[in-house]
Write a protein that holds these residues in place. Structure first.
Motif, PDB file in Angstrom:
ATOM      1  N   ILE A 318      10.992  13.032 -20.568  1.00 22.52           N
ATOM      2  CA  ILE A 318      10.423  12.455 -19.348  1.00 22.52           C
ATOM      3  C   ILE A 318      11.550  11.947 -18.461  1.00 22.52           C
ATOM      4  CG2 ILE A 318       8.962  10.574 -18.482  1.00 22.52           C
ATOM      5  CD1 ILE A 318       7.345  10.897 -21.085  1.00 22.52           C
ATOM      6  N   GLY A 319      11.371  12.069 -17.147  1.00 23.96           N
ATOM      7  CA  GLY A 319      12.398  11.694 -16.188  1.00 23.96           C
ATOM      8  C   GLY A 319      12.609  10.197 -16.082  1.00 23.96           C
ATOM      9  N   PRO A 320      13.643   9.780 -15.329  1.00 25.34           N
ATOM     10  CA  PRO A 320      14.011   8.357 -15.249  1.00 25.34           C
ATOM     11  C   PRO A 320      12.882   7.437 -14.801  1.00 25.34           C
ATOM     12  CG  PRO A 320      15.764   9.723 -14.351  1.00 25.34           C
ATOM     13  CD  PRO A 320      14.619  10.640 -14.624  1.00 25.34           C
ATOM     14  N   ARG A 321      12.116   7.846 -13.792  1.00 24.87           N
ATOM     15  CA  ARG A 321      11.057   6.963 -13.306  1.00 24.87           C
ATOM     16  C   ARG A 321      10.009   6.720 -14.381  1.00 24.87           C
ATOM     17  NH1 ARG A 321       8.799   9.240  -7.810  1.00 24.87           N
ATOM     18  NH2 ARG A 321       7.585   7.328  -8.001  1.00 24.87           N
ATOM     19  N   GLY A 322       9.625   7.766 -15.106  1.00 24.19           N
ATOM     20  CA  GLY A 322       8.672   7.604 -16.199  1.00 24.19           C
ATOM     21  C   GLY A 322       9.230   6.768 -17.333  1.00 24.19           C
ATOM     22  N   ARG A 323      10.547   6.871 -17.582  1.00 20.92           N
ATOM     23  CA  ARG A 323      11.176   6.072 -18.642  1.00 20.92           C
ATOM     24  C   ARG A 323      11.102   4.583 -18.303  1.00 20.92           C
ATOM     25  NH1 ARG A 323      16.759   9.607 -18.894  1.00 20.92           N
ATOM     26  NH2 ARG A 323      15.762  11.659 -19.086  1.00 20.92           N
ATOM     27  N   TRP A 324      11.391   4.249 -17.040  1.00 17.11           N
ATOM     28  CA  TRP A 324      11.309   2.846 -16.639  1.00 17.11           C
ATOM     29  C   TRP A 324       9.875   2.340 -16.721  1.00 17.11           C
ATOM     30  CZ3 TRP A 324      15.503   0.364 -16.958  1.00 17.11           C
ATOM     31  CH2 TRP A 324      16.722   0.875 -16.519  1.00 17.11           C
ATOM     32  N   ARG A 325       8.910   3.163 -16.318  1.00 18.20           N
ATOM     33  CA  ARG A 325       7.511   2.735 -16.391  1.00 18.20           C
ATOM     34  C   ARG A 325       7.101   2.469 -17.837  1.00 18.20           C
ATOM     35  NH1 ARG A 325       6.613   6.764 -12.272  1.00 18.20           N
ATOM     36  NH2 ARG A 325       6.014   8.258 -13.882  1.00 18.20           N
ATOM     37  N   ALA A 326       7.503   3.356 -18.739  1.00 18.21           N
ATOM     38  CA  ALA A 326       7.162   3.185 -20.162  1.00 18.21           C
ATOM     39  C   ALA A 326       7.754   1.891 -20.700  1.00 18.21           C
ATOM     40  CB  ALA A 326       7.662   4.380 -20.969  1.00 18.21           C
ATOM     41  N   GLY A 327       9.018   1.633 -20.378  1.00 15.17           N
ATOM     42  CA  GLY A 327       9.658   0.409 -20.866  1.00 15.17           C
ATOM     43  C   GLY A 327       8.993  -0.847 -20.343  1.00 15.17           C
ATOM     44  N   GLY A 328       8.697  -0.860 -19.044  1.00 14.99           N
ATOM     45  CA  GLY A 328       8.052  -2.034 -18.468  1.00 14.99           C
ATOM     46  C   GLY A 328       6.662  -2.271 -19.018  1.00 14.99           C
ATOM     47  N   THR A 329       5.943  -1.207 -19.344  1.00 15.46           N
ATOM     48  CA  THR A 329       4.583  -1.336 -19.856  1.00 15.46           C
ATOM     49  C   THR A 329       4.552  -1.924 -21.262  1.00 15.46           C
ATOM     50  OG1 THR A 329       3.931   0.576 -18.524  1.00 15.46           O
ATOM     51  CG2 THR A 329       2.443  -0.062 -20.291  1.00 15.46           C
ATOM     52  N   LEU A 330       5.571  -1.670 -22.064  1.00  8.68           N
ATOM     53  CA  LEU A 330       5.587  -2.111 -23.460  1.00  8.68           C
ATOM     54  C   LEU A 330       5.948  -3.586 -23.627  1.00  8.68           C
ATOM     55  CD1 LEU A 330       7.325   0.956 -25.165  1.00  8.68           C
ATOM     56  CD2 LEU A 330       5.016   0.123 -25.626  1.00  8.68           C
ATOM     57  N   VAL A 331       6.266  -4.296 -22.563  1.00  7.49           N
ATOM     58  CA  VAL A 331       6.797  -5.661 -22.676  1.00  7.49           C
ATOM     59  C   VAL A 331       5.781  -6.658 -23.229  1.00  7.49           C
ATOM     60  CG1 VAL A 331       7.496  -7.645 -21.265  1.00  7.49           C
ATOM     61  CG2 VAL A 331       8.623  -5.424 -20.969  1.00  7.49           C
ATOM     62  N   ALA A 332       4.507  -6.524 -22.890  1.00  7.85           N
ATOM     63  CA  ALA A 332       3.513  -7.559 -23.216  1.00  7.85           C
ATOM     64  C   ALA A 332       3.379  -7.777 -24.727  1.00  7.85           C
ATOM     65  CB  ALA A 332       2.155  -7.180 -22.629  1.00  7.85           C
ATOM     66  N   ARG A 333       3.379  -9.049 -25.142  1.00  6.49           N
ATOM     67  CA  ARG A 333       3.023  -9.427 -26.502  1.00  6.49           C
ATOM     68  C   ARG A 333       1.713 -10.198 -26.422  1.00  6.49           C
ATOM     69  NH1 ARG A 333       7.942  -7.808 -25.774  1.00  6.49           N
ATOM     70  NH2 ARG A 333       9.429  -7.828 -27.498  1.00  6.49           N
ATOM     71  N   GLY A 334       0.961 -10.200 -27.516  1.00 12.18           N
ATOM     72  CA  GLY A 334      -0.332 -10.869 -27.455  1.00 12.18           C
ATOM     73  C   GLY A 334      -0.927 -11.109 -28.823  1.00 12.18           C
ATOM     74  N   GLU A 335      -2.018 -10.361 -29.114  1.00 15.11           N
ATOM     75  CA  GLU A 335      -2.833 -10.674 -30.287  1.00 15.11           C
ATOM     76  C   GLU A 335      -2.072 -10.616 -31.609  1.00 15.11           C
ATOM     77  OE1 GLU A 335      -3.770  -6.362 -29.063  1.00 15.11           O
ATOM     78  OE2 GLU A 335      -3.305  -8.261 -28.112  1.00 15.11           O
ATOM     79  N   PHE A 336      -1.224  -9.586 -31.786  1.00 15.63           N
ATOM     80  CA  PHE A 336      -0.565  -9.439 -33.080  1.00 15.63           C
ATOM     81  C   PHE A 336       0.519 -10.486 -33.289  1.00 15.63           C
ATOM     82  CE2 PHE A 336      -2.172  -5.064 -32.395  1.00 15.63           C
ATOM     83  CZ  PHE A 336      -3.091  -5.101 -33.428  1.00 15.63           C
ATOM     84  N   SER A 337       1.190 -10.890 -32.221  1.00  8.75           N
ATOM     85  CA  SER A 337       2.167 -11.961 -32.344  1.00  8.75           C
ATOM     86  C   SER A 337       1.493 -13.256 -32.793  1.00  8.75           C
ATOM     87  CB  SER A 337       2.877 -12.186 -30.996  1.00  8.75           C
ATOM     88  OG  SER A 337       3.592 -11.030 -30.609  1.00  8.75           O
ATOM     89  N   ILE A 338       0.295 -13.507 -32.274  1.00  9.85           N
ATOM     90  CA  ILE A 338      -0.440 -14.712 -32.664  1.00  9.85           C
ATOM     91  C   ILE A 338      -0.972 -14.581 -34.088  1.00  9.85           C
ATOM     92  CG2 ILE A 338      -2.416 -16.170 -32.121  1.00  9.85           C
ATOM     93  CD1 ILE A 338      -0.109 -16.439 -30.176  1.00  9.85           C
TER      94      ILE A 338
END
Length: 415
Positions: A318-338
């Motif tokens: 996947i190209g650079p723009r898609g790589r940045w989108r994928a990385g930014g999307t994975l940032v959220a932590r939530g239920e499993f961390s709790i």
């Protein structure tokens, strides 16, 4: 006030408040998880209005919430999808673990929590929030993007890794030692392998045995089976959550679809109770002292998750723009961390406040990084490229080579 009356009043107030909070979060486009945690902080020990009568009921509801969270997660995947993800995405899973678990482990050791606390905090910083990420991708209309299967692949690897990590953490928290921990890990691996084998080879038979045209019967059988298996898994020190996850994997086809529709409202209710209960068990006065380490840990793991998404997407071409989108999307932590912090808080109480602050920061930052990582990175790259290129003197302009052609002529990298 009579105990039963107080229980009903408190419980009704909590559920009504959760409904109002959920509607408000939907209006402003925010995940309700941070608001549920804040509500728990407000009504817990040291909060504005501590709850007493409904504490025991809320604790049981929180256990059911964890079980339903993992059951519905298992229902999302078939055994064949999990095996395929393991074969194709395991390098990305390894990179994800190294980049994101390491900061938590180092922070736990620096804070003086010892090996058990370090392993628990490593899990808190490692696992992304599947629920928050799925909602963000849906809201932003990215489900059809090329990077979406890569994101889902990383999440599947993380979820499957939980089936090994949680029993190991449970054994360490119980203080059973190296031998006991090894046995628990072997039991977990054997159980996961056995369930995957059954689901691959005999999934239709299992689904047929559970199937029912009557929604009421289907709900009772699936819920009863899940709670039973979760209890047996807990007895084997494999973790009730893992048992529920494996039940979800074993069910497939129309049964999984029907169970998902019936159980989703129950999951949402008891999951909200779980987040509130975690907030109830955390003293708000303990959060301000840990805000700085939680914020530093959040900043570091924002970049490590972006790195994970970049690497996984690059492997997929996947190209650079898609790589940045994928990385930014994975940032959220939530239920499993709790969930992980909830398991560890009895042994290491200090993990509760820092996990709460950490999740509050990243569950809010996650949708923002998903939206802005790619455009910000693209502008920075363009600015850096512009600084590197110095205009040649007039009259000395060379003829453009093939490498200097604009994207319209040379073709664009696939996003």
């Amino acid at each position: 006030m009579h105990d039963t009356t107080a229980l009903l009043v408190e419980l009704g107030s909590v559920i009504l408040g959760l409904g109002i909070i959920g509607r408000f979060a939907g209006r402003i486009g925010l995940s309700p998880i941070p608001l549920y945690l804040l509500a728990g902080l407000a009504f817990g020990v040291g909060g504005l209005l501590p709850l007493g009568a409904s504490e025991e009921f809320t604790a049981i509801g929180a256990e059911i919430g964890v079980i339903l969270l993992l059951l519905l997660l298992g229902l999302e995947y078939s055994a064949s999808e999990l095996v395929t993800s393991l074969k194709t995405q395991y390098p990305s899973g390894v990179v994800d673990f190294v980049l994101n678990a390491t900061p938590g482990a180092i922070a736990g050791l620096i804070l003086g929590w010892g090996p058990v606390g370090a392993v628990a905090l490593a899990g808190v910083t490692w696992i992304s929030s599947s629920g928050v990420i799925a909602k963000v991708m849906t809201d932003m209309g990215r489900l059809g993007n090329r990077e979406t299967p890569v994101i889902l692949g990383v999440l599947v690897i993380e979820d499957l890794a939980m089936a090994v990590y949680l029993p190991l953490l449970t054994a360490m928290l119980a203080g059973v030692g190296l031998a006991g921990g090894s046995i628990a890990l072997l039991i977990a691996l054997g159980t996961v392998g056995f369930v995957l084998y059954l689901a691959l080879r005999h999934g239709r038979l299992i689904s047929r045995a559970v199937s029912s045209d009557n929604p009421e019967m289907l709900l009772l059988v699936v819920l009863g089976l899940t709670v039973l298996v979760a209890g047996m898994a807990q007895q084997l020190q494999v973790s009730a959550a893992v048992g529920a996850f494996l039940v979800g994997i074993a069910l497939s086809g129309e049964v999984a679809e029907g169970a998902r529709k019936l159980l989703t409202p129950l999951r949402d209710l008891f999951a909200a109770v779980f987040f509130v209960f975690f907030g109830l068990s955390t003293d708000p006065a303990e959060i301000p002292p840990v805000l700085l380490p939680a914020a530093l840990l959040a900043i570091v793991t924002v970049f490590t998750k972006i790195g994970t998404g970049w690497y996984a997407s690059r492997r997929a071409g996947i190209g650079p723009r898609g790589r940045w989108r994928a990385g930014g999307t994975l940032v959220a932590r939530g239920e499993f961390s709790i969930v992980i912090a909830g398991l560890a808080v009895a042994t290491e109480p200090r993990i509760g406040p820092i996990a709460t602050a950490y999740v509050l920061i990243l569950v809010i930052a996650g949708p923002l990084t998903a939206r802005w990582t790619e455009p910000v990175a693209t502008k920075l790259q363009a600015a850096l490229a512009g600084k590197r290129k110095k205009p040649a003197p007039a009259g000395d302009q060379p003829m453009p080579s093939h490498d200097d052609l604009t994207p319209e002529h040379a073709g664009r990298d696939s996003d």
